[in-house]
Design a protein around this motif. Sequence first.
Motif, PDB file in Angstrom:
ATOM      1  N   ASP A  49      51.631  -0.515  43.880  1.00 23.37           N
ATOM      2  CA  ASP A  49      52.210   0.644  44.049  1.00 23.37           C
ATOM      3  C   ASP A  49      53.645   0.408  44.135  1.00 23.37           C
ATOM      4  O   ASP A  49      54.457   1.323  43.591  1.00 23.37           O
ATOM      5  CB  ASP A  49      51.527   1.552  45.245  1.00 23.37           C
ATOM      6  CG  ASP A  49      51.398   0.866  46.425  1.00 23.37           C
ATOM      7  OD1 ASP A  49      51.527  -0.457  46.443  1.00 23.37           O
ATOM      8  OD2 ASP A  49      51.383   1.483  47.546  1.00 23.37           O
ATOM      9  N   GLU A  50      54.129  -0.692  45.141  1.00 23.02           N
ATOM     10  CA  GLU A  50      55.522  -0.802  45.264  1.00 23.02           C
ATOM     11  C   GLU A  50      55.979  -1.624  43.880  1.00 23.02           C
ATOM     12  O   GLU A  50      57.265  -1.230  43.469  1.00 23.02           O
ATOM     13  CB  GLU A  50      55.866  -1.919  46.231  1.00 23.02           C
ATOM     14  CG  GLU A  50      55.396  -0.869  47.643  1.00 23.02           C
ATOM     15  CD  GLU A  50      55.883  -1.797  48.839  1.00 23.02           C
ATOM     16  OE1 GLU A  50      56.353  -2.905  48.646  1.00 23.02           O
ATOM     17  OE2 GLU A  50      55.430  -1.319  49.987  1.00 23.02           O
TER      18      GLU A  50
ATOM     19  N   GLU B  17      43.931  -8.092  43.728  1.00 21.31           N
ATOM     20  CA  GLU B  17      44.331  -8.610  45.109  1.00 21.31           C
ATOM     21  C   GLU B  17      45.844  -7.992  45.504  1.00 21.31           C
ATOM     22  O   GLU B  17      45.880  -7.658  46.626  1.00 21.31           O
ATOM     23  CB  GLU B  17      44.402 -10.307  45.137  1.00 21.31           C
ATOM     24  CG  GLU B  17      45.157 -10.752  46.208  1.00 21.31           C
ATOM     25  CD  GLU B  17      45.591 -12.242  46.105  1.00 21.31           C
ATOM     26  OE1 GLU B  17      46.124 -12.851  46.963  1.00 21.31           O
ATOM     27  OE2 GLU B  17      45.284 -12.696  45.256  1.00 21.31           O
TER      28      GLU B  17
ATOM     29  N   PHE C  25      42.537  -5.592  53.324  1.00 19.82           N
ATOM     30  CA  PHE C  25      42.772  -5.862  52.071  1.00 19.82           C
ATOM     31  C   PHE C  25      43.513  -7.578  51.964  1.00 19.82           C
ATOM     32  O   PHE C  25      44.461  -7.921  51.239  1.00 19.82           O
ATOM     33  CB  PHE C  25      44.108  -5.193  51.096  1.00 19.82           C
ATOM     34  CG  PHE C  25      43.472  -3.959  50.859  1.00 19.82           C
ATOM     35  CD1 PHE C  25      42.362  -3.669  50.049  1.00 19.82           C
ATOM     36  CD2 PHE C  25      44.311  -2.757  51.176  1.00 19.82           C
ATOM     37  CE1 PHE C  25      41.732  -2.196  49.749  1.00 19.82           C
ATOM     38  CE2 PHE C  25      43.945  -1.751  50.894  1.00 19.82           C
ATOM     39  CZ  PHE C  25      42.621  -1.243  50.100  1.00 19.82           C
TER      40      PHE C  25
ATOM     41  N   SER D 250      48.736  -5.575  45.658  1.00 17.42           N
ATOM     42  CA  SER D 250      49.104  -3.880  45.783  1.00 17.42           C
ATOM     43  C   SER D 250      50.534  -3.716  44.790  1.00 17.42           C
ATOM     44  O   SER D 250      51.503  -4.314  44.695  1.00 17.42           O
ATOM     45  CB  SER D 250      49.706  -3.556  47.267  1.00 17.42           C
ATOM     46  OG  SER D 250      50.122  -2.376  47.127  1.00 17.42           O
TER      47      SER D 250
ATOM     48  N   ALA E 169      41.996   1.170  44.721  1.00 16.96           N
ATOM     49  CA  ALA E 169      43.422   1.709  45.481  1.00 16.96           C
ATOM     50  C   ALA E 169      44.514   1.687  44.360  1.00 16.96           C
ATOM     51  O   ALA E 169      45.448   2.639  44.261  1.00 16.96           O
ATOM     52  CB  ALA E 169      43.593   0.808  46.715  1.00 16.96           C
ATOM     53  N   ASN E 170      44.779   0.562  43.662  1.00 19.14           N
ATOM     54  CA  ASN E 170      45.710   0.671  42.514  1.00 19.14           C
ATOM     55  C   ASN E 170      45.834   1.517  41.753  1.00 19.14           C
ATOM     56  O   ASN E 170      46.817   2.196  41.341  1.00 19.14           O
ATOM     57  CB  ASN E 170      45.833  -0.901  42.088  1.00 19.14           C
ATOM     58  CG  ASN E 170      46.063  -2.131  42.889  1.00 19.14           C
ATOM     59  OD1 ASN E 170      47.244  -1.727  43.832  1.00 19.14           O
ATOM     60  ND2 ASN E 170      45.974  -3.247  42.641  1.00 19.14           N
TER      61      ASN E 170
ATOM     62  N   ALA F  29      46.530   4.988  43.232  1.00 18.45           N
ATOM     63  CA  ALA F  29      47.883   5.014  43.709  1.00 18.45           C
ATOM     64  C   ALA F  29      48.807   5.275  42.570  1.00 18.45           C
ATOM     65  O   ALA F  29      49.943   5.996  42.688  1.00 18.45           O
ATOM     66  CB  ALA F  29      48.367   3.883  44.425  1.00 18.45           C
TER      67      ALA F  29
ATOM     68  N   CYS G  87      45.587  -8.127  39.666  1.00 18.28           N
ATOM     69  CA  CYS G  87      45.657  -6.799  40.045  1.00 18.28           C
ATOM     70  C   CYS G  87      44.278  -6.366  41.040  1.00 18.28           C
ATOM     71  O   CYS G  87      44.417  -5.302  41.502  1.00 18.28           O
ATOM     72  CB  CYS G  87      45.548  -5.706  38.642  1.00 18.28           C
ATOM     73  SG  CYS G  87      44.092  -6.191  37.909  1.00 18.28           S
TER      74      CYS G  87
ATOM     75  N   ARG H 269      40.685  -2.765  46.520  1.00 22.26           N
ATOM     76  CA  ARG H 269      42.185  -3.056  46.070  1.00 22.26           C
ATOM     77  C   ARG H 269      42.306  -2.558  44.771  1.00 22.26           C
ATOM     78  O   ARG H 269      43.304  -1.876  44.176  1.00 22.26           O
ATOM     79  CB  ARG H 269      42.639  -4.499  46.231  1.00 22.26           C
ATOM     80  CG  ARG H 269      43.722  -4.637  45.753  1.00 22.26           C
ATOM     81  CD  ARG H 269      45.125  -3.757  46.039  1.00 22.26           C
ATOM     82  NE  ARG H 269      45.501  -4.330  47.507  1.00 22.26           N
ATOM     83  CZ  ARG H 269      46.188  -3.506  48.180  1.00 22.26           C
ATOM     84  NH1 ARG H 269      46.394  -2.053  47.797  1.00 22.26           N
ATOM     85  NH2 ARG H 269      46.547  -3.757  49.497  1.00 22.26           N
TER      86      ARG H 269
ATOM     87  N   TYR I 129      38.802   7.205  46.710  1.00 20.13           N
ATOM     88  CA  TYR I 129      40.071   7.004  46.274  1.00 20.13           C
ATOM     89  C   TYR I 129      40.454   8.301  45.411  1.00 20.13           C
ATOM     90  O   TYR I 129      41.283   8.073  44.393  1.00 20.13           O
ATOM     91  CB  TYR I 129      40.518   5.683  45.609  1.00 20.13           C
ATOM     92  CG  TYR I 129      40.272   4.505  46.693  1.00 20.13           C
ATOM     93  CD1 TYR I 129      41.156   4.053  47.457  1.00 20.13           C
ATOM     94  CD2 TYR I 129      38.981   3.994  46.813  1.00 20.13           C
ATOM     95  CE1 TYR I 129      40.960   3.083  48.343  1.00 20.13           C
ATOM     96  CE2 TYR I 129      38.831   2.983  47.825  1.00 20.13           C
ATOM     97  CZ  TYR I 129      39.927   2.591  48.780  1.00 20.13           C
ATOM     98  OH  TYR I 129      39.678   1.651  49.695  1.00 20.13           O
TER      99      TYR I 129
END
Length: 371
Positions: free
Chosen positions: A157-158, A153, A30, A155, A190-191, A194, A151, A187, A279
């Motif tokens: 989740d944190e 680029e 990523f 991450s 994945a977002n 997650a 969103c 990405r 995903y």
Amino acid sequence: MKRGFEETASTSFGPPQSKPKLTPYGDTQFVEDERTKNYARKVADHYSARTNQTLEEREASPIIHLKKLNNWIKSVLIQLYARPRDAVLDLACGKGGDLIKWDKAKIGYYVGIDIAEGSIEDCRTRYNGDADQNLRRKKFSFPARLICGDCFEASLDEVLEDDAPFDMCSCQFAMHYSWSTEVRARRALANVSALLRPGGIFIGTMPDANVIMKKLREAEGLEFGNSVYWIRFGEEYAEKKFKSSSPFGIKYKFHLEDAVDCPEWIVPFNLFKSLAEEYDLELVFVKNSHEFVDQFLKKPEFAELMRRLGALGDGNQDQSTLSQEEWEVAYLYLSFVLRKRGQPDTNMRNTRRNKGQMQVSKNDIMYIKSS
């Protein structure tokens, strides 16, 4: 005007071919190059520069009925899948044009994120009820949180650890901006994966690659369109051939009167579907906008909604409707619904979050720095 569609846009990209070789899920780093970031900034600058319009200005738009049709499609998607008290993540939320739709769905919490600082500020203004002094509207019934960042680029989740899991995710007319590279496409998905709960729903709209490719191959040159839009491909595609081994980064310039004027990327839907499955996102349905209208306009509740929005006139004195040119633009788009694998846990049901505000100040907006 015929309300059917010329042909159903398939979910394949050209003739059947072997699947392109993709980077293994676990090996993707990523990491973006500077060229891709520059494109993302160009898109952000374009949307930031667009100012909120008054009601009179909106109604005078040459594509007003197309805008109303797109609002109808988004409203139908939301009504089909949103439930009361749902927690919603709105990726590329823009100026908050769907806030009223979510309010009517009686959601419980809203997080909007967009790369364009000007758009996020307009979204904040709209949420607070200051967007149009001529329109009287009650306050929104759900708390909100707004984030400025890419969103496709960053991450998330944190960043949204305390807000997740979300019941619904929405990305309207923006997912194709992630398709400039495989890194960004991954990405984005994945977002979504997650942050969605098992059984959660991802709804979206984006250009229909099959229709665009069909029109390109029928065109005499590398450009096609009508009085309200044009699409132009670069000379590198002079032969109109696209390698299945290089399905990302197929760029074109898209111009739509009073709406869009920036680079976009082809999203082969069969690849989008395959990548989403990696995903844990399974396809529920995909429909070209012409097919979508043909199917859901037959349902009385959605026909009444179309009448109220006025895309096809108001069903009474107002006989105005989409022009043929606007209807051709609608054919360029599709709607999709994905579901996160797994059985929903009733104990995970999201309620109103403490992080959300009922009145969002400038200081409440979170800014995510690009790496």
